[in-house]
Design a protein around this motif. Sequence first.
Motif, PDB file in Angstrom:
ATOM      1  N   PRO A 165       3.356  -4.059  -9.273  1.00 58.16           N
ATOM      2  CA  PRO A 165       4.044  -4.072  -7.982  1.00 58.16           C
ATOM      3  C   PRO A 165       3.109  -4.381  -6.808  1.00 58.16           C
ATOM      4  CG  PRO A 165       4.740  -2.185  -9.280  1.00 58.16           C
ATOM      5  CD  PRO A 165       3.573  -2.791  -9.997  1.00 58.16           C
ATOM      6  N   VAL A 166       1.875  -3.873  -6.866  1.00 54.45           N
ATOM      7  CA  VAL A 166       0.933  -4.113  -5.776  1.00 54.45           C
ATOM      8  C   VAL A 166       0.486  -5.569  -5.753  1.00 54.45           C
ATOM      9  CG1 VAL A 166      -1.271  -3.424  -4.773  1.00 54.45           C
ATOM     10  CG2 VAL A 166       0.195  -1.714  -5.834  1.00 54.45           C
ATOM     11  N   ILE A 167       0.417  -6.200  -6.912  1.00 54.41           N
ATOM     12  CA  ILE A 167       0.101  -7.632  -6.968  1.00 54.41           C
ATOM     13  C   ILE A 167       1.189  -8.418  -6.235  1.00 54.41           C
ATOM     14  CG2 ILE A 167      -0.112  -9.631  -8.504  1.00 54.41           C
ATOM     15  CD1 ILE A 167      -1.376  -7.709 -10.575  1.00 54.41           C
ATOM     16  N   PHE A 168       2.452  -8.069  -6.488  1.00 57.86           N
ATOM     17  CA  PHE A 168       3.548  -8.716  -5.766  1.00 57.86           C
ATOM     18  C   PHE A 168       3.457  -8.423  -4.271  1.00 57.86           C
ATOM     19  CE2 PHE A 168       5.669  -9.265  -9.885  1.00 57.86           C
ATOM     20  CZ  PHE A 168       6.266 -10.499  -9.705  1.00 57.86           C
ATOM     21  N   SER A 169       3.086  -7.196  -3.932  1.00 56.54           N
ATOM     22  CA  SER A 169       2.948  -6.832  -2.527  1.00 56.54           C
ATOM     23  C   SER A 169       1.899  -7.702  -1.840  1.00 56.54           C
ATOM     24  CB  SER A 169       2.571  -5.354  -2.407  1.00 56.54           C
ATOM     25  OG  SER A 169       2.509  -4.954  -1.057  1.00 56.54           O
ATOM     26  N   ALA A 170       0.770  -7.942  -2.522  1.00 58.20           N
ATOM     27  CA  ALA A 170      -0.290  -8.799  -1.968  1.00 58.20           C
ATOM     28  C   ALA A 170       0.226 -10.218  -1.750  1.00 58.20           C
ATOM     29  CB  ALA A 170      -1.495  -8.809  -2.906  1.00 58.20           C
ATOM     30  N   ILE A 171       0.992 -10.721  -2.720  1.00 60.60           N
ATOM     31  CA  ILE A 171       1.568 -12.077  -2.602  1.00 60.60           C
ATOM     32  C   ILE A 171       2.517 -12.144  -1.400  1.00 60.60           C
ATOM     33  CG2 ILE A 171       3.066 -13.776  -3.713  1.00 60.60           C
ATOM     34  CD1 ILE A 171       1.931 -12.754  -6.413  1.00 60.60           C
TER      35      ILE A 171
END
Length: 439
Positions: A312-318
Amino acid sequence: MENTQLSNPKAAVLGLQHLLAMYSGSVLVPILIGASLHFSSEQMTYLVSIDIFMCGVATALQVFGNKFFGIGLPVVLGCAVQAVAPLIAIGQKYDFQTMYGAIIVAGIFVFLVSGLFAKLRRLFPPLVTGTLITVIGLSLIPVAFQNLGGGSTTAKDFGSMTNLAVGAFTVLLILALNVWGRGFIRSIAILIGLIAGTLLAGALGMVSLAPVAEASWFHVPTPFYFGTPHFEWSSIVTMILISLVSMVESTGVFFALGDVVDRKIGETDLKRGYRAEGLAVLLGGIFNTFPYTTFSQNVGLVQLSGIKTRKPVIFSAIFLVILGLLPKIGALATIIPDPVLGGAMLVMFGMVAVQGIRMLQQVDFHDDKNLLVAAISIGLGLGVTVQPSIVQFLPKTIQLLFGSGILLSSVSAVGLNLLFNAKTPQPEMASHDGLNEKD
């Protein structure tokens, strides 16, 4: 919900939840600094957009852990709030270029001392770390209440029944979803609370779409947008001190997240985490934004959602990177009213404090020395947070150090623990240098 079964669409929604949890806090920093230094509307547009873009870059540096930098935990990075006052002071006394020169040097400093600072891990047993995390959570609760009341304490409607009702509705909905919700719905309780609270506030006339209408459609990040950086020694020393405060706070957050996701944090993990933050601060100076640090409110979100994977945090960074390039879309997140944010913050910051209390359960409080370490350190940290003016007559440099409740609590806990327990074996986080979580 098992993390290994987390689909990309669900991870993306959870990433949006992380983004909304930190968005206002991070956007607030460029707004405060830009307003205080009288930036033009064009400069403010750049400042906010590039800030959000760099939040995504900084988060990516930290979450994509490798052998050199990045701790590889589900962490979100945003602008360091403790840097606001010093940066305004530097900008007012000198100029923008001096401010960014100091940030660049501070980033290099953090990167270079990361290995040395990581060796101090033994100074952070559960007694110290638990105390620090408890203070972080408790010291943030007044921020939540300020938002709950309407944002500014000088506003005429601060604490109005409308503000309190909207904030209470947000809190109660989040609680209801956690009690009666199941699976994925329960995991995104904060996000649902933010959206539903904003819809209710909109129906009551509390939401303005003006920020969306005024924002541009596209923006390109530009290195040294405000000119060639200048380097002035007192400004540099000031920002290095602020960076040390951020490193201490990040240490506590790293251990808290490690505890939440059942991962032992070792010296190599800390070194990689500090290096990533150093790179983020350096890039912030180059692209004319601000220092970045690990956001503690997202620890409570990880705990509350029960989703411990980094996806989820990877998506947040994107999403953050995209929003930084598309200011008009990014402006949508700024329309969430303060009372709604305050309600969500109350839940998340409370969870951070309780996480610290959980860590303190490992401590033998039948020993009065341990009891004194925690009691005095928590008291000092909360005391200076509630009454910051108590240090107003101290030298400016000392104010930077002891005007921060988190840093004062850290210095107290570390110092008293060394004084009382130097010869007493203390439990500590075992070393674990692998990135073994399943994404």
